[in-house]
Design a protein around this motif. Sequence first.
Motif, PDB file in Angstrom:
ATOM      1  N   MET A 108      35.373  27.500  41.549  1.00 50.49           N
ATOM      2  CA  MET A 108      36.450  26.687  42.119  1.00 50.49           C
ATOM      3  C   MET A 108      37.078  27.352  43.339  1.00 50.49           C
ATOM      4  SD  MET A 108      38.488  25.448  38.757  1.00 50.49           S
ATOM      5  CE  MET A 108      37.763  24.357  37.566  1.00 50.49           C
ATOM      6  N   VAL A 109      37.006  28.668  43.383  1.00 50.59           N
ATOM      7  CA  VAL A 109      37.526  29.434  44.511  1.00 50.59           C
ATOM      8  C   VAL A 109      36.483  30.455  44.927  1.00 50.59           C
ATOM      9  CG1 VAL A 109      39.979  29.167  43.882  1.00 50.59           C
ATOM     10  CG2 VAL A 109      38.707  31.148  43.051  1.00 50.59           C
ATOM     11  N   ALA A 110      36.613  30.898  46.164  1.00 48.98           N
ATOM     12  CA  ALA A 110      35.779  31.986  46.681  1.00 48.98           C
ATOM     13  C   ALA A 110      36.696  33.158  46.986  1.00 48.98           C
ATOM     14  CB  ALA A 110      35.052  31.535  47.939  1.00 48.98           C
ATOM     15  N   LEU A 126      47.120  26.108  41.438  1.00 53.89           N
ATOM     16  CA  LEU A 126      46.635  27.146  42.347  1.00 53.89           C
ATOM     17  C   LEU A 126      45.824  26.531  43.478  1.00 53.89           C
ATOM     18  CD1 LEU A 126      45.622  30.054  39.924  1.00 53.89           C
ATOM     19  CD2 LEU A 126      47.861  29.445  40.829  1.00 53.89           C
ATOM     20  N   LEU A 127      45.010  25.524  43.159  1.00 52.66           N
ATOM     21  CA  LEU A 127      44.226  24.852  44.195  1.00 52.66           C
ATOM     22  C   LEU A 127      45.137  24.164  45.215  1.00 52.66           C
ATOM     23  CD1 LEU A 127      41.330  23.322  42.072  1.00 52.66           C
ATOM     24  CD2 LEU A 127      41.098  25.044  43.894  1.00 52.66           C
ATOM     25  N   VAL A 145      41.231  38.120  49.140  1.00 49.66           N
ATOM     26  CA  VAL A 145      41.895  36.836  49.383  1.00 49.66           C
ATOM     27  C   VAL A 145      41.014  35.725  48.823  1.00 49.66           C
ATOM     28  CG1 VAL A 145      43.232  37.587  51.385  1.00 49.66           C
ATOM     29  CG2 VAL A 145      40.921  36.660  51.719  1.00 49.66           C
ATOM     30  N   TYR A 146      41.646  34.606  48.535  1.00 48.94           N
ATOM     31  CA  TYR A 146      40.971  33.478  47.889  1.00 48.94           C
ATOM     32  C   TYR A 146      41.063  32.233  48.763  1.00 48.94           C
ATOM     33  CZ  TYR A 146      41.291  36.524  43.864  1.00 48.94           C
ATOM     34  OH  TYR A 146      41.175  37.596  43.021  1.00 48.94           O
ATOM     35  N   LEU A 195      44.552  33.152  50.829  1.00 45.18           N
ATOM     36  CA  LEU A 195      45.745  33.829  50.345  1.00 45.18           C
ATOM     37  C   LEU A 195      45.353  34.891  49.323  1.00 45.18           C
ATOM     38  CD1 LEU A 195      48.106  30.775  49.653  1.00 45.18           C
ATOM     39  CD2 LEU A 195      48.327  32.416  51.529  1.00 45.18           C
ATOM     40  N   SER A 196      46.129  35.945  49.249  1.00 46.33           N
ATOM     41  CA  SER A 196      45.921  36.967  48.215  1.00 46.33           C
ATOM     42  C   SER A 196      46.457  36.449  46.880  1.00 46.33           C
ATOM     43  CB  SER A 196      46.645  38.262  48.590  1.00 46.33           C
ATOM     44  OG  SER A 196      48.044  38.081  48.486  1.00 46.33           O
TER      45      SER A 196
END
Length: 124
Positions: A53-55, A11-12, A64-65, A21-22
């Motif tokens: 790890m994500v926002a 995913l990263l 969205v990330y 991205l959503s």
Amino acid sequence: MTTPSVTELSLLKCLWKEQPLSAREIHERVVAELDWSYSSTRKTLDRMLEKGMVAQQALHGVNVYSATLEKVATLAAFAHDFGKRVMEMDAPLPVNMFTGSKLVDQGELAALEQLLQDWPEGKE
């Protein structure tokens, strides 16, 4: 730094290429690689959000990330772990191992080499 799991890394990598991205957009980009359901993508994103790890942010009414883990440092941690734990090497992996990667450009490759050379022994 928290080292992501293999699926979290997928995913990263998606987000490092294009962000924000959503969850649906991320899922569409990784489904062939991971062969899992949309709900698995959502659950993994939720865990990654909890781990920092994500926002997440709302954009036009859609969550969205974006990746918060820096790409080169994360890849250096994986390479160091692979060299030490899997290959049982005390010396850093040679950077030419990463030549031809679609994930890093020449500048990132140089930064990766420097991180691997300077890796402190206590940073495991």
